[in-house]
Write a protein that holds these residues in place. Sequence first.
Motif, PDB file in Angstrom:
ATOM      1  N   ALA A 192      30.431  30.009  28.643  1.00 44.38           N
ATOM      2  CA  ALA A 192      29.722  30.184  27.378  1.00 44.38           C
ATOM      3  C   ALA A 192      28.212  30.202  27.604  1.00 44.38           C
ATOM      4  O   ALA A 192      27.486  30.983  26.973  1.00 44.38           O
ATOM      5  CB  ALA A 192      30.101  29.063  26.414  1.00 44.38           C
ATOM      6  N   GLY A 193      27.720  29.345  28.501  1.00 39.21           N
ATOM      7  CA  GLY A 193      26.301  29.355  28.822  1.00 39.21           C
ATOM      8  C   GLY A 193      25.876  30.620  29.548  1.00 39.21           C
ATOM      9  O   GLY A 193      24.802  31.170  29.292  1.00 39.21           O
ATOM     10  N   LEU A 194      26.732  31.110  30.447  1.00 38.61           N
ATOM     11  CA  LEU A 194      26.401  32.325  31.188  1.00 38.61           C
ATOM     12  C   LEU A 194      26.367  33.550  30.290  1.00 38.61           C
ATOM     13  O   LEU A 194      25.653  34.518  30.580  1.00 38.61           O
ATOM     14  CB  LEU A 194      27.429  32.536  32.313  1.00 38.61           C
ATOM     15  N   SER A 195      27.124  33.543  29.212  1.00 38.38           N
ATOM     16  CA  SER A 195      27.167  34.705  28.317  1.00 38.38           C
ATOM     17  C   SER A 195      25.820  34.965  27.653  1.00 38.38           C
ATOM     18  O   SER A 195      25.578  36.069  27.154  1.00 38.38           O
ATOM     19  CB  SER A 195      28.245  34.497  27.245  1.00 38.38           C
ATOM     20  N   SER A 196      24.944  33.961  27.631  1.00 44.83           N
ATOM     21  CA  SER A 196      23.622  34.142  27.017  1.00 44.83           C
ATOM     22  C   SER A 196      22.586  34.696  27.998  1.00 44.83           C
ATOM     23  O   SER A 196      21.452  34.962  27.612  1.00 44.83           O
ATOM     24  CB  SER A 196      23.127  32.807  26.451  1.00 44.83           C
ATOM     25  N   ILE A 197      22.959  34.849  29.267  1.00 48.79           N
ATOM     26  CA  ILE A 197      22.036  35.375  30.272  1.00 48.79           C
ATOM     27  C   ILE A 197      22.131  36.892  30.278  1.00 48.79           C
ATOM     28  O   ILE A 197      23.205  37.465  30.506  1.00 48.79           O
ATOM     29  CB  ILE A 197      22.355  34.811  31.667  1.00 48.79           C
ATOM     30  N   GLY A 198      21.040  37.556  30.018  1.00 52.31           N
ATOM     31  CA  GLY A 198      21.037  39.012  29.955  1.00 52.31           C
ATOM     32  C   GLY A 198      21.236  39.654  31.322  1.00 52.31           C
ATOM     33  O   GLY A 198      20.668  39.209  32.319  1.00 52.31           O
ATOM     34  N   ARG A 199      22.028  40.707  31.349  1.00 49.16           N
ATOM     35  CA  ARG A 199      22.263  41.427  32.598  1.00 49.16           C
ATOM     36  C   ARG A 199      20.989  42.137  33.074  1.00 49.16           C
ATOM     37  O   ARG A 199      20.854  42.451  34.260  1.00 49.16           O
ATOM     38  CB  ARG A 199      23.378  42.452  32.403  1.00 49.16           C
ATOM     39  N   ASP A 200      20.067  42.387  32.153  1.00 50.39           N
ATOM     40  CA  ASP A 200      18.827  43.059  32.540  1.00 50.39           C
ATOM     41  C   ASP A 200      18.028  42.223  33.533  1.00 50.39           C
ATOM     42  O   ASP A 200      17.374  42.761  34.433  1.00 50.39           O
ATOM     43  CB  ASP A 200      17.968  43.335  31.297  1.00 50.39           C
ATOM     44  N   TYR A 201      18.066  40.883  33.353  1.00 48.98           N
ATOM     45  CA  TYR A 201      17.354  40.015  34.295  1.00 48.98           C
ATOM     46  C   TYR A 201      17.916  40.171  35.710  1.00 48.98           C
ATOM     47  O   TYR A 201      17.165  40.232  36.693  1.00 48.98           O
ATOM     48  CB  TYR A 201      17.485  38.557  33.858  1.00 48.98           C
ATOM     49  N   ILE A 202      19.230  40.237  35.802  1.00 50.09           N
ATOM     50  CA  ILE A 202      19.871  40.359  37.114  1.00 50.09           C
ATOM     51  C   ILE A 202      19.520  41.690  37.761  1.00 50.09           C
ATOM     52  O   ILE A 202      19.186  41.768  38.957  1.00 50.09           O
ATOM     53  CB  ILE A 202      21.398  40.205  36.968  1.00 50.09           C
ATOM     54  N   GLU A 203      19.571  42.767  36.963  1.00 51.30           N
ATOM     55  CA  GLU A 203      19.250  44.085  37.519  1.00 51.30           C
ATOM     56  C   GLU A 203      17.800  44.147  37.976  1.00 51.30           C
ATOM     57  O   GLU A 203      17.486  44.751  39.017  1.00 51.30           O
ATOM     58  CB  GLU A 203      19.529  45.148  36.460  1.00 51.30           C
ATOM     59  N   ALA A 204      16.905  43.518  37.210  1.00 54.79           N
ATOM     60  CA  ALA A 204      15.497  43.525  37.599  1.00 54.79           C
ATOM     61  C   ALA A 204      15.281  42.771  38.905  1.00 54.79           C
ATOM     62  O   ALA A 204      14.518  43.219  39.784  1.00 54.79           O
ATOM     63  CB  ALA A 204      14.655  42.897  36.488  1.00 54.79           C
ATOM     64  N   MET A 205      15.958  41.625  39.069  1.00 53.94           N
ATOM     65  CA  MET A 205      15.817  40.872  40.316  1.00 53.94           C
ATOM     66  C   MET A 205      16.485  41.597  41.476  1.00 53.94           C
ATOM     67  O   MET A 205      16.013  41.515  42.615  1.00 53.94           O
ATOM     68  CB  MET A 205      16.411  39.462  40.136  1.00 53.94           C
ATOM     69  N   ARG A 206      17.571  42.312  41.196  1.00 51.91           N
ATOM     70  CA  ARG A 206      18.208  43.106  42.252  1.00 51.91           C
ATOM     71  C   ARG A 206      17.242  44.190  42.749  1.00 51.91           C
ATOM     72  O   ARG A 206      17.166  44.464  43.958  1.00 51.91           O
ATOM     73  CB  ARG A 206      19.487  43.754  41.717  1.00 51.91           C
ATOM     74  N   LEU A 207      16.546  44.809  41.824  1.00 45.88           N
ATOM     75  CA  LEU A 207      15.586  45.846  42.219  1.00 45.88           C
ATOM     76  C   LEU A 207      14.455  45.279  43.068  1.00 45.88           C
ATOM     77  O   LEU A 207      13.883  45.992  43.909  1.00 45.88           O
ATOM     78  CB  LEU A 207      15.016  46.527  40.976  1.00 45.88           C
ATOM     79  N   ASP A 208      14.141  44.007  42.845  1.00 46.45           N
ATOM     80  CA  ASP A 208      13.096  43.352  43.649  1.00 46.45           C
ATOM     81  C   ASP A 208      13.630  42.830  44.977  1.00 46.45           C
ATOM     82  O   ASP A 208      12.890  42.185  45.725  1.00 46.45           O
ATOM     83  CB  ASP A 208      12.487  42.192  42.863  1.00 46.45           C
TER      84      ASP A 208
END
Length: 308
Positions: A192-208
């Motif tokens: 339930a806590g993880l569901s509030s984490i946006g996938r955009d943050y992960i993609e941005a960090m992956r790009l970095d």
Amino acid sequence: MTDAIDSAPVALQRSARRRRRLDIRPAAFLAPFIVLLGVFTYWPLVDTVYLSFMKLNTNAPASFVGLNNFRGVLDNSQFHDAAINSLIYVFVSIPLKVLLPIPLAVFIWTIGERAANIYKSLLFLPTLLSFVVVSIVWIWLLNPVMGLFQSLIRPFGLQMPALLSDVGTAIYVIIGVGAWKLIGFNVLLYLAGLSSIGRDYIEAMRLDGAGDWTLLRRLIIPLLSPTIFFVLISTVVFTIQQVFTPIDVMTEGGPLNATTNLFYVVYQYMFQSFNVGYSAAGTVILFVFLGALTVFKVLVIEKRVHYS
């Protein structure tokens, strides 16, 4: 014109009375809950504190004994063992109930929905079972004579150790059984806590160029910290209570008080020794013990929680 001016204060008074009537409504809605909370929570707590200073006999009226009940409880070697075991239950349960569910939840969060539902069902299934049923099943599994594990290793000439009869291992069996039953619930809380984490943050960090470990340490754990803090507090507060049934069914506090805890000792004072004063004093000590642990975690750990 004069009539209009004279009627203005009357209208204001009516409006003020109307607002006061409206202000009563929230209290009216809350009243049943407040009454039930007072009757079934706060009054028993106050009465327990009162009984902790009293000595009750069946053939004589209650008498005030001051701190004698507390002295008797604190001087009891069984209570000393229970206090030490309670700390073991709490601090050993933290890695199993608080930390282990995090990678399990992250793994389920990253896989496909169909597979995730299967894993969630398998992990949450033990939570739905009665603790009595779970305890009986594990007694059968661990039985060194006719248990399932013994049947599996017997062809290899191996002997299952009597884990529940060993002073050094019995408490960890109880902890393991409790963690096995409840870990699925904490996994769902983390999901339930993880569901509030946006996938955009992960993609941005992956790009970095961030790897899995960097994502977990720099992004997921900080954003999940409010849920982790909640699970930690609930584990500290409820672990001693949750293992009551496995203790009672599997070991009855033995061998040699190796698995008892403060909650079980209070139960024994009340329903086996029928010593109401000792039971009340032990309950007050248990309440202070859990309160101190909770306050310590709030003051020390909450500073690291990120709520935004």
